[in-house]
Design a protein around this motif. Structure first.
Motif, mmCIF file in Angstrom:
data_model
loop_
_atom_site.group_PDB
_atom_site.id
_atom_site.type_symbol
_atom_site.label_atom_id
_atom_site.label_comp_id
_atom_site.label_asym_id
_atom_site.label_seq_id
_atom_site.Cartn_x
_atom_site.Cartn_y
_atom_site.Cartn_z
ATOM 1 N N LEU A 312 1.821 5.597 15.333
ATOM 2 C CA LEU A 312 2.092 7.001 15.638
ATOM 3 C C LEU A 312 2.100 7.800 14.346
ATOM 4 C CD1 LEU A 312 2.998 9.004 17.912
ATOM 5 C CD2 LEU A 312 5.340 8.438 17.304
ATOM 6 N N VAL A 313 1.291 8.863 14.301
ATOM 7 C CA VAL A 313 1.244 9.733 13.126
ATOM 8 C C VAL A 313 1.812 11.091 13.512
ATOM 9 C CG1 VAL A 313 -0.195 10.807 11.362
ATOM 10 C CG2 VAL A 313 -0.826 8.567 12.300
ATOM 11 N N LEU A 314 2.855 11.520 12.820
ATOM 12 C CA LEU A 314 3.416 12.848 13.033
ATOM 13 C C LEU A 314 2.766 13.806 12.051
ATOM 14 C CD1 LEU A 314 7.272 12.158 13.400
ATOM 15 C CD2 LEU A 314 5.533 12.281 15.185
ATOM 16 N N GLN A 343 4.883 1.901 14.558
ATOM 17 C CA GLN A 343 4.388 2.065 13.193
ATOM 18 C C GLN A 343 4.273 3.564 12.929
ATOM 19 O OE1 GLN A 343 1.066 -0.386 11.807
ATOM 20 N NE2 GLN A 343 1.170 -1.514 13.720
ATOM 21 N N LEU A 344 5.301 4.117 12.342
ATOM 22 C CA LEU A 344 5.404 5.563 12.199
ATOM 23 C C LEU A 344 4.889 6.017 10.836
ATOM 24 C CD1 LEU A 344 6.427 8.225 13.400
ATOM 25 C CD2 LEU A 344 8.667 7.712 12.412
ATOM 26 N N LYS A 345 3.975 7.003 10.870
ATOM 27 C CA LYS A 345 3.462 7.608 9.647
ATOM 28 C C LYS A 345 3.699 9.117 9.695
ATOM 29 C CE LYS A 345 -0.162 4.190 8.709
ATOM 30 N NZ LYS A 345 -1.613 4.004 8.417
ATOM 31 N N PRO A 375 1.339 8.416 4.626
ATOM 32 C CA PRO A 375 2.320 7.388 4.242
ATOM 33 C C PRO A 375 3.177 6.944 5.427
ATOM 34 C CG PRO A 375 3.072 9.552 3.544
ATOM 35 C CD PRO A 375 1.688 9.743 4.099
ATOM 36 N N LEU A 376 3.632 5.712 5.360
ATOM 37 C CA LEU A 376 4.614 5.242 6.332
ATOM 38 C C LEU A 376 5.868 6.091 6.214
ATOM 39 C CD1 LEU A 376 4.188 1.396 5.888
ATOM 40 C CD2 LEU A 376 3.660 2.701 7.955
#
Length: 639
Positions: A312-314, A343-345, A375-376
């Motif tokens: 997931l990319v915010l 997996q948050l980025k 980035p994470l």
């Protein structure tokens, strides 16, 4: 909508009417092969068909990825829908009268279903009205805004169903109530009109606004977002919450993005409607948008249905408001991120731009490069903590260290924690390599209480057999043995009805229960389904569809491939060997327990205990040797 538990008769009637070949063939090209049908599996990429559909058994199974079940399970997995959503959709499709286990609630359920269908209808009519209004002269300003300022093409405008709400106070009211003859109460419940406070009558919620339909996962309009074309506040106005629309559980463009998310194995969450629209317009079709509120856990779980790696990319704005929004979103899902369930980025676009602005001045490839290098979340958090801080100043150094400790102490995985301790130690050492080990030691000292919680050994002084804990957790090798042995025993029980009495006898004789939770749960379900031994597998699958908790761990037991058939050919011997394996794991734990007690006991001061413990562990050792003989039948070959 509250859905009471559905009556088994309703589920059974739906299964009978919804032929699995008809259901599956709408999504998979099937070819007849013998009695069954085969095709390419829709749940994983393959070139040779391993996906089979049995019309006689009304079941499907993929020998490649082990996906399997009935028509209901197929639609649940394919559309990432809940059991009740699929059943109710099939009930409407095949005109099955829905019954519940609470007869007095049946009428209320039918009323709610009817209301929802009517709301879908009135909202669809409204979306068409707004789209038509966008093409009229009075909407010239709105169309110019889309074409010039937002630089959208006609195909994108149509794809998202963008429209215009006329400026009049009762334009939509007259169209829906007076022209289309929808009940005024229904239009109000759809969130489209409001009663006047004085003088009676109603007025339109949206007036002189650019209209953006908000759709559910199936592409049905459930609400609207309206952007002002003047200085009116608020700039964006959403529909009020209704029977269909819950702002905290909905994501804009999820219906269009779900396929892209699954294909790219990544979801991008942006802040605004037009950020998501702009990304889709340039082919980045895995983007969704929150609806002006902090990203909720429900929204995160919704989007994670479609990505196997849970990536997931915010992508929130890089200004102060955007950074605050990103931090609020992290707060909601931090627990998932710490546990590795997502997996948050974090992507903050340079120069404070949002995605829409950035795409106007840069190419699609440049945005994709930003996504790739995002980035994470922990790295981003560390950047935020250290940004604009002078670590040579004692106050800044202390505050940064305290904030870093707060981040690190919640990391559950030892390897991940060790990596970030080293990383942060480098930052705090300010380039002095001689200080890195000291800084790392200081960080570890401050996060020690949390570290201890994850690594604390289990005391051997607890009473053996406690339900809350065991002095000897199952090692990986023993767990693997249990997984195979228990799974094989359950598979025999499911597929060989003539062996069921023997299995029950062996379990009772040895005083055994299934040790692994998913096997224990399945056994409880088997015991409950005593009235239909012939259709045992079908009945169990129905139960697991409704429970939808452990199906992934045990679904392979419901099907037999060639290897599975070979495994159960010599069932009497296999049953004995499997139960011997199960008993051996328990006996091994008892043996180690009594051996440790014997070694810790002083024979001089406590001779009776010493002899008792010796006798106990020796008895277990003899029993282990006997069980090994029972396992000499080649169960390892079968497993």
């Amino acid at each position: 909508m509250y859905i009471p538990r559905l009556h088994p008769d309703t589920i059974e009637e739906i299964k009978q009417r919804a032929d699995i070949v008809d259901v599956v063939s709408e999504h998979v090209v099937l070819r007849k092969r013998g009695k069954d049908f085969v095709g390419l599996c829709p749940f994983h990429n393959e070139k040779s068909p391993s996906f089979t559909v049995s019309q006689g058994k009304q079941m499907y199974y993929c020998f490649g990825c082990q996906a399997g079940g009935n028509a209901i399970k197929f639609l649940m997995d394919l559309g990432k829908q809940s059991f009740t959503e699929v059943v109710l959709d099939l009930a409407r499709r095949y005109q099955v009268n829905v019954q519940t286990l609470e007869p007095e609630q049946r009428q209320e359920l039918q009323r709610q279903m009817s209301l929802r269908e009517q709301l879908y209808e009135v909202l669809a009519a409204t979306a068409n009205f707004y789209q038509h209004a966008l093409r009229q002269t009075q909407a010239q300003k709105a169309m110019q805004y889309l074409l010039s300022q937002r630089q959208l093409k006609e195909e994108t405008i149509q794809q998202f169903g963008l429209g215009y709400a006329p400026a009049g106070w009762e334009t939509l009211y007259r169209y829906l109530v007076e022209n289309k003859h929808y009940p005024v109460q229904l239009v109000e419940k759809a969130g489209l009109i409001k009663p006047r406070k004085e003088g009676g009558g109603y007025y339109d919620v949206f007036r002189d606004r650019l209209m953006i339909p908000i759709r559910d996962i199936q592409g049905r309009v459930i609400a609207f977002g309206g952007r002002t074309l003047t200085d009116e506040q608020p700039k964006y106005l959403n529909s009020p919450e209704t029977e269909l629309f819950n702002k905290g559980k909905t994501l804009f463009a999820i219906d269009l993005a779900k396929a892209g998310i699954a294909q790219l194995d990544q979801a991008v969450v942006v802040e605004g409607y037009f950020d998501a629209i702009a990304l889709h317009a340039v082919g980045i079709n895995n983007a969704v948008a929150s609806l002006g509120t902090a990203l909720s856990l429900e929204q995160v779980r919704l989007v994670l249905r479609y990505t196997d790696s849970k990536q997931l990319v915010l992508n929130f704005d890089a200004d102060k408001a955007g950074i605050n929004a990103a931090e609020r979103a992290i707060g909601e899902i931090a627990d998932l991120a710490y546990k590795g369930e997502v997996q948050l980025k974090i992507l903050n676009i340079p120069d404070g731009k949002d995605a829409d602005e950035y795409l106007h001045t840069h190419g699609t490839e440049e945005y994709q490069e930003l996504l790739k290098n995002a980035p994470l979340w922990l790295d981003w958090q560390i950047q935020q903590v250290t940004q604009d801080r002078d670590l040579k100043q004692a106050t800044d150094f202390q505050q940064v260290t305290q904030q870093i400790v707060k981040l690190l102490k919640n990391i559950a995985n030892n390897d991940t924690r060790s990596y970030y301790v080293g990383r942060c130690a480098e930052i705090l050492s300010l380039g002095d390599t001689n200080l890195i080990s000291l800084r790392a030691e200081n960080l570890l000292t401050q996060i020690a209480p949390a570290t201890a919680a994850y690594s604390q050994p289990i005391s051997t002084k607890r009473e053996w057999g406690s339900k809350k804990t065991s002095p000897f957790p199952i090692p990986t090798t023993e767990r693997s043995l249990l997984e195979h042995a228990e799974g094989l025993l359950l598979r025999i029980y499911l597929h060989c009805p003539e062996q069921r009495p023997a299995i029950i006898h062996e379990l009772e004789e040895r005083n055994l229960d299934f040790s692994l939770s998913h096997h224990r749960s399945l056994w409880r379900q088997i015991v409950d389904v005593t009235n239909d031994p012939i259709n045992l597998i079908s009945s169990l699958q129905d139960r697991y569809l409704e429970l939808a908790e452990e199906i992934e761990l045990i679904s392979h037991l419901f099907h037999l491939n060639e290897t599975g058939k070979k495994q159960i050919l010599r069932t009497p011997q296999v049953v004995q060997a499997a139960t011997a394996c199960m008993e051996r794991v328990l006996r091994e734990k008892r043996y180690r327990y009594f051996l440790e007690l014997w070694q810790e006991t002083d024979p001089e001061t406590e001779p009776e205990k010493w002899r008792s413990y010796y006798q106990a562990f020796y008895t277990e050792k003899i029993k282990l040797q006997e069980l090994d003989r029972q396992r000499q039948f080649s169960i390892t070959d079968l497993l």
